[in-house]
Structures are given as structure tokens and as C-alpha cells.
Design a protein around this motif. Structure first.
Motif: not given
Length: 457
Positions: A84, A109, A323, A326-327, A329-334, A339
């Protein structure tokens, strides 16, 4: 026990250009000729040879940005494979980080979510109470962290070579670890990727940072500060960075009990001219992986705006390469530990600034027999110069291009000087060769530097 010595090698195989990644201090030293970033084809072998197997594809080499065209966004040719667009980011809920804790937040995370069983990171050896003495912020110690508290020991940038791979045998002998997060700089990540298939792991994630010009030893890093900002003596140093405003930002605890760190900022141009000779490791002068090409996620700051004058409040950048990244990043966002801001952008041309920096670099001048500057500019002139450069120079992503090109060109000249043209060209990854060739074609001062160094052999 150092296995390199057991094998009859009185020095590490890469000799003075060893980055002390720790591989040769383990039983995996048998893979050194295929893994080391500084032996044989080194980074060309590792980056060009492993990029597709790691990310599923190679970077787009035809989108290199020159002279402002498409300069707003980070391109793959320079910055590496991107799943991305490069994005601005800040860490959250991490106290005591050098920046905002983005790297630590991602690691914590993933451990808390059970994505990994352990994290390989570089901790600071226990401080003895004075950040200018042995231990503390500048003294790296690799650890295999299984708890959040252990991961938190990895907060902060360590400005000296760090043996991240020293833990490989401990990892091999830990049957409870099947899922791993490895954190490291480019040269360590390359060596790790080269031997990753030998490890008894089911899932592997790699979190990298941008990196340039580390010191050979912790003492060299501390000596750099003693000579560059002598009035810092007596303060507890928390870290330092070469920032986008052409100043070194030194972060310290002034002992007054404030909840926020203090800063001193000194223009690059005021630093003693000879500090680079002892403060930059030879391995860093032969590095062509500023952007950490083989990590799943890379955190940096050169492509971010200096939106706050304090690094513990400023944006950094996140490059997600695949990918798996991406997992992560999504873990730390959740978990609320990261931010994300807008996409990283930039403006301004970088080539002239990069070449001017190369031409005036003391290490380059030494290579060509030029005049070596022993003293930096007077402070008031340096402040004016830094302010002018910050105003008229490249910004954001374009500043990162400037920094990447400067380091790659300087390092190519170093390799040319040490090993000659044939070997230097064998070490350079394809993307870097494209940058070198562009400057050779269009920049007469760079051609003159190359010819001057070649004429010495």
C-alpha cells in the motif's frame, strides 16, 4: 563462544566491513558466505535474489522519480516493494520511546494478540545511572523477548552496530517458539532472511527500520556526542537523530524532574569535520539498503514532515511490503497502539542537493585527496545555513530521496575506493545501480569523483 574463531578465523569474514550482525557468533556461521551482506555480491545477492520470495514480487524498477515528476508520492524503485502507499504514523500508549513508539507498539500488539510467541529485538543494557557511561541508551543487547516487559526493553534507537542474530542458537533451542517477530536493520534482516528456512519456525514476521551511518561501537557513539555537543556532558542522553531540518536533535533528561524530555539541536554544518571518520562504521559505508528492502513492515522518518520539533511527538512513516505486513499493522491498530495519518507526500527536487552533499562530504574528499575540514561552521552561520536549506530544500518524500541518493552515491564511491570498479559493481543491487548510472550520465561532478578514485588504482 565466537564460532568464527573456532573455525580458525582470527577476524570475522567481512573483516573491517563486518556489521557485527551476530551471525558469525552462532552455529549458523556456516551460511555466512550466502547470507552476509558484505561478502561477495552481498546486498545485490540478498536484495535482488530474495525480494520476490519474501514479498511475492520484485519492486517496480521503472517508476524511479527524477526532477520533480511524480515527486509527491514514494515510488517502489527507491523505497522498495509496497503493498500500500507509504503512510504517516505515530505510536500510541508507549512511554519512553525515542519517537512515539511505533515499532514497539507493533511488537507489543503482536505479542499480546498471540500472533507471535517471541520477539527478537535490541534492548539497552542496564544503565548505571549516567547515560554517558557504559550501558544505557547506546549499548545494544539482543534479546529473545517473550513478555511485554521484555519487549519494552527494546524502546529507543541504538546508534551502534548491534548483533541481532546472536540469539539464533537460543531460538533454535527453544521448542516453545514457533511464531516469531524479528526486528532489525537492513543488513541483519538480509542475513536473517537468508537463513530463515533453517529455523524451526512455523510463522515469521519481520519488522524493520530505516538505517544509515551507525557507529562501530557504543563508545564511538558516545564520543561522537562528546565532540559534537560537548555541553551535553553531565546530562543523561536518551538518544539522537539527524533530522529533516538539517540539524542533529539530541534528546536528554536534564535532571529537573520534568515529565517531558529536553532537546538540543545543532546544525549538521557545525559538527567537527572529522567525526565521521570514527563515528561511522565501515560496514555502513558499504550499505545499499537504507530502506530495509526485505522487511514486511518498515518504520522510518526521513519521508515524514517535521510536524513537531520533538521526535516523541512527530509523525514517522510506515511502509507495508506484503500481506504479512498488513496483518502486523492491523493488529496494532486494533490494539490502539498505532495511529495512521495521511499518505506520505513530498515536494522539491533532490538531485542537486544530494550531489552537493556528496561533493562536500569529508569522507569523499579524503577518497579523492581533497581538502578535509577539521572544524564545522561557526554556530550562527550553521543556523542560517540549516534554516535556508530547510526552507528551499526538498521536503517529505523528496527529502528522503535526497538522503537515499546521497548515501548510495557516497557508499558506491567508498566501495570503488576500497575494492575497485569490478567488485563495487558486483555488490550494488539493481535499483542502486540505476541511481548510480543516472548520476554518471547526467552529473559531471559525480563522474569526476568516480574517475579520480579509479585513477588511484
Amino acid at each position: 563462544m565466537i564460532y568464527a574463531n573456532c573455525l580458525g578465523l582470527d577476524k570475522f569474514p567481512a573483516k573491517n566491513h563486518c556489521s557485527k550482525c551476530g551471525l558469525c557468533e552462532t552455529t549458523y556461521v556456516t551460511h555466512v558466505t550466502d547470507a552476509c551482506a558484505f561478502l561477495g555480491e552481498g546486498m545485490k545477492r540478498n536484495i535482488d535474489g530474495l525480494e520476490e520470495s519474501v514479498h511475492g514480487r520484485v519492486r517496480k524498477l521503472d517508476d524511479m522519480v527524477w526532477e520533480g515528476a511524480g515527486a509527491e508520492m514514494a515510488e517502489e524503485a527507491r523505497f522498495g516493494v509496497m503493498h500500500r502507499p507509504m503512510t504517516l504514523a505515530r505510536g500510541k500508549k508507549i512511554q519512553g520511546a525515542q519517537w512515539t513508539g511505533a515499532v514497539t507498539g507493533i511488537a507489543v500488539s503482536m505479542l499480546e494478540a498471540g500472533m507471535v510467541d517471541a520477539v527478537v529485538c535490541i534492548a539497552s543494557k542496564e544503565d548505571n545511572g549516567d547515560g554517558n557511561e557504559e550501558g544505557g541508551w547506546s549499548n545494544p543487547e539482543p534479546i529473545l523477548a517473550r513478555t511485554v516487559d521484555e519487549v519494552l526493553r527494546g524502546r529507543g534507537v541504538k546508534p551502534a552496530l548491534a548483533p541481532s542474530l546472536r540469539i539464533l542458537d537460543e531460538l533454535k533451542n527453544s521448542p516453545d517458539i514457533k511464531k516469531l517477530l524479528f526486528c532489525g536493520v537492513g543488513c541483519a534482516v538480509q542475513a536473517f532472511r537468508a537463513i530463515q528456512h533453517e529455523l524451526p519456525l512455523e510463522e515469521v514476521y519481520v519488522l524493520g527500520t530505516n538505517c544509515a551511518d551507525n557507529s562501530p561501537t557504543p563508545e564511538d557513539a558516545r564520543e561522537f556526542l562528546r565532540r559534537s555537543v560537548p555541553d551535553m556532558d553531565g546530562n543523561k542522553i536518551l538518544g539522537y537523530e539527524f533530522m529533516q531540518d538539517f540539524r542533529v536533535h539530541v534528546k536528554f533528561d536534564d535532571g529537573r524532574g520534568s515529565s517531558s524530555p529536553s532537546y538540543q539541536r545543532k546544525p549538521y554544518f557545525c559538527l567537527p569535520g572529522d567525526v565521521a571518520e570514527f563515528a561511522i562504521a565501515d560496514s555502513c559505508l558499504a550499505c545499499f539498503d537504507y530502506t530495509n528492502s526485505l522487511a514486511d513492515v518498515v518504520v522510518g522518518y526521513m519521508a515524514a514532515p517535521l510536524d513537531s520539533n520533538n521526535m516523541d511527538q512527530s509523525y514517522q512513516t510506515i511502509a507495508v511490503r506484503n500481506s504479512r505486513g498488513e496483518k502486523m499493522i492491523q493488529s496494532s491498530l486494533a490494539a490502539g497502539r498505532l495511529e495512521l495519518g495521511p499518505e506520505s507526500t513530498g515536494k522539491g527536487n533532490h538531485e542537486k542537493f544530494a550531489m552537493a552533499t556528496v561533493s562536500s562530504d569529508n569522507l569523499v574528499q579524503k577518497m579523492v585527496g581533497g581538502e578535509m575540514k577539521e572544524q564545522g561552521m561557526p554556530r550562527f552561520l550553521g543556523e542560517i545555513m540549516a534554516s535556508v536549506m530547510s526552507t528551499v530544500g526538498p521536503k517529505g518524500v523528496s527529502f528522503a530521496r535526497y538522503s537515499i541518493d546521497y548515501h548510495l552515491l557516497r557508499n558506491y564511491l567508498h566501495c570503488l575506493d576500497v575494492w575497485g570498479e569490478e567488485t563495487a559493481n558486483q555488490m550494488v543491487p539493481q535499483y542502486c545501480a540505476a541511481i548510480v548510472d543516472k548520476y554518471l550520465e547526467e552529473n559531471e561532478p559525480f563522474r569526476e569523483l568516480v574517475e579520480s578514485i579509479k585513477s588511484k588504482r
